[in-house]
Scaffold this motif. Sequence first.
Motif, short mmCIF file in Angstrom:
data_model
loop_
_atom_site.label_atom_id
_atom_site.label_comp_id
_atom_site.label_asym_id
_atom_site.label_seq_id
_atom_site.Cartn_x
_atom_site.Cartn_y
_atom_site.Cartn_z
N CYS A 76 1.89 -28.62 22.97
CA CYS A 76 3.16 -28.67 22.67
C CYS A 76 2.74 -29.76 21.39
CB CYS A 76 3.53 -29.32 23.32
SG CYS A 76 3.09 -30.76 24.29
N ASN A 77 2.11 -30.69 21.59
CA ASN A 77 1.99 -31.52 20.53
C ASN A 77 2.62 -32.87 21.20
OD1 ASN A 77 2.17 -33.38 17.71
ND2 ASN A 77 -0.30 -32.13 18.10
N CYS A 78 3.68 -33.31 20.39
CA CYS A 78 4.14 -35.01 20.94
C CYS A 78 6.00 -33.96 21.24
CB CYS A 78 5.15 -35.71 20.00
SG CYS A 78 5.86 -34.68 18.52
N VAL A 122 -1.77 -33.72 29.86
CA VAL A 122 -2.51 -33.28 29.43
C VAL A 122 -3.22 -31.65 29.88
CG1 VAL A 122 -4.73 -33.97 29.11
CG2 VAL A 122 -2.79 -35.64 28.43
N MET A 123 -3.63 -31.00 29.36
CA MET A 123 -4.38 -29.43 30.09
C MET A 123 -4.38 -28.51 29.05
SD MET A 123 -2.07 -26.87 32.46
CE MET A 123 -1.87 -27.55 33.80
N ASP A 124 -5.75 -27.98 29.34
CA ASP A 124 -6.47 -26.84 28.96
C ASP A 124 -5.60 -25.98 28.65
OD1 ASP A 124 -8.60 -25.49 27.27
OD2 ASP A 124 -9.49 -26.60 27.64
N ILE A 125 -4.76 -24.93 27.78
CA ILE A 125 -4.54 -24.28 27.53
C ILE A 125 -5.28 -22.81 28.76
CG2 ILE A 125 -3.59 -21.91 27.24
CD1 ILE A 125 -3.45 -23.37 25.05
N CYS A 141 3.92 -20.19 21.75
CA CYS A 141 2.22 -20.13 21.19
C CYS A 141 2.42 -20.60 20.03
CB CYS A 141 1.99 -19.06 21.92
SG CYS A 141 0.37 -18.63 21.65
N PHE A 142 3.16 -21.46 20.08
CA PHE A 142 2.75 -21.63 18.71
C PHE A 142 1.21 -23.24 17.81
CE2 PHE A 142 7.36 -22.94 19.38
CZ PHE A 142 8.21 -21.70 19.33
N GLY A 143 1.49 -22.39 16.56
CA GLY A 143 0.77 -22.95 15.69
C GLY A 143 -1.42 -23.39 16.72
N ILE A 144 -1.08 -22.57 17.20
CA ILE A 144 -2.53 -22.30 18.10
C ILE A 144 -3.86 -21.44 18.67
CG2 ILE A 144 -1.51 -21.99 20.67
CD1 ILE A 144 -4.06 -24.29 20.25
N LEU A 207 -6.78 -33.97 16.64
CA LEU A 207 -7.41 -35.03 16.79
C LEU A 207 -8.60 -34.37 17.85
CD1 LEU A 207 -4.98 -38.03 17.99
CD2 LEU A 207 -6.80 -38.30 16.14
N TRP A 208 -7.69 -33.44 18.60
CA TRP A 208 -8.71 -32.42 19.80
C TRP A 208 -10.22 -32.23 18.90
CZ3 TRP A 208 -6.39 -29.11 17.08
CH2 TRP A 208 -6.60 -28.12 16.52
N ARG A 209 -10.10 -31.55 17.62
CA ARG A 209 -11.31 -31.57 17.37
C ARG A 209 -11.85 -32.40 15.82
NH1 ARG A 209 -10.38 -29.02 12.19
NH2 ARG A 209 -7.94 -28.96 11.61
C1 LIG Z 1 -1.65 -27.52 14.82
S1 LIG Z 1 -0.57 -27.97 15.96
C2 LIG Z 1 0.78 -27.10 17.07
C3 LIG Z 1 1.38 -28.58 17.50
C4 LIG Z 1 2.45 -27.28 18.53
N1 LIG Z 1 2.16 -26.28 18.81
C5 LIG Z 1 3.61 -26.85 16.83
O1 LIG Z 1 3.20 -25.44 16.68
O2 LIG Z 1 4.03 -27.66 15.93
C6 LIG Z 1 -2.17 -27.50 17.73
C7 LIG Z 1 -2.24 -28.52 19.47
O3 LIG Z 1 -2.64 -27.74 20.22
C8 LIG Z 1 -3.53 -28.72 20.77
N2 LIG Z 1 -4.56 -27.90 21.14
C9 LIG Z 1 -5.95 -27.24 20.66
N3 LIG Z 1 -6.64 -26.77 21.84
C10 LIG Z 1 -6.02 -26.81 22.79
C11 LIG Z 1 -6.33 -26.31 24.27
N4 LIG Z 1 -7.29 -26.49 24.79
N5 LIG Z 1 -5.56 -26.69 25.20
C12 LIG Z 1 -4.30 -27.44 25.09
N6 LIG Z 1 -3.88 -27.97 23.76
C13 LIG Z 1 -5.13 -27.64 23.17
C14 LIG Z 1 -4.16 -29.85 19.70
O4 LIG Z 1 -3.77 -31.00 20.17
C15 LIG Z 1 -3.10 -29.98 18.90
O5 LIG Z 1 -1.38 -30.57 19.33
#
Ligand SMILES: C[S@@+](CC[C@H](N)C(=O)[O-])C[C@H]1O[C@@H](n2cnc3c(N)ncnc32)[C@H](O)[C@@H]1O
Length: 262
Positions: A76-78, A122-125, A141-144, A207-209
């Motif tokens: 979800c980012n912010c 804070v959670m890993d998918i 499920c946006f941008g992931i 930031l996560w990578r």
């Molecule tokens: C490109 S951003 C997309 C943010 C938002 N969903 C959007 O579409 O604008 C990717 C996001 O995925 C998060 N992320 C990466 N791997 C993840 C994981 N395994 N579990 C949860 N979040 C994760 C990152 O921290 C980042 O905020």
Amino acid sequence: MKTQLTEQEIRDEVNRLAPFLHKVDLPYNLSTYVPELSHRKIEYTRVSNLVKHAFPALVEACGGTMQGKRVLDVACNCGGFSVEAAKLKSEYILGIDIVDHYIEQANFIKRALGLHHMNFKVMDIDNLDKSTVGLFDVVFCFGILYHLENPIHTMRRLASVTKNIMLVDTSVIHIPAYFRPFFRKPLWLMKFPAAPKVDSNSASTSLWRSKERVGQFRPNEVAVVDLLKFLGFSKIEKIEPNQKGLEERYYAGKRVTFLAIR
Ligand SMILES: C[S@@+](CC[C@H](N)C(=O)[O-])C[C@H]1O[C@@H](n2cnc3c(N)ncnc32)[C@H](O)[C@@H]1O
């Protein structure tokens, strides 16, 4: 919606936590978007673009209203899209992200807007489990998808908590029109992008990578559709970029949004 924060407190928090990936309007005519602190154009356009492009089809698929829906916003980012789900009167919204800083931003936005039925963790998918988080009517499920190291494994987990609808917005391998007849099969392009520097332009999203390199697989459109079918969705609709004023990548076929229904 009633804020618990003063105007000065909101200003201070925006400055402390910036840059934000999502522009969210805050009380006192403030916003998470501060031009001097922003590094990327997308930080201004991301939420409004996808809402304009995809939410009409989503709301229609929900029977004309999001009222009463449980929504999961992964990565979800912010939390800009969670706020949009709240504006549409969703009953409960959970946003998860792997980065503490983004969840701190999301919790600040939640407090600033006084939205109590929206939670961020804070959670890993990969740790999503229906016995702990429950089932969701709608999953964002946006941008992931194109960032995942194990896309099938992770998307299975996501599907296991999706009761009805998954909205998937993803970058895809772009194939020029004249080559398309040769690329009708599902493809995943493997990449090992360089870890971005923390102070780089991508601080609001990557930031996560930033500590270690990750592997990623970018799908073509056929691969996204086949994966969603494999996960048990019976109706998969590509949302065409018919609206004016979207980011160029949607018109160029580099970014695609799919509505998947059980
Ligand atoms: C490109 S951003 C997309 C943010 C938002 N969903 C959007 O579409 O604008 C990717 C996001 O995925 C998060 N992320 C990466 N791997 C993840 C994981 N395994 N579990 C949860 N979040 C994760 C990152 O921290 C980042 O905020």
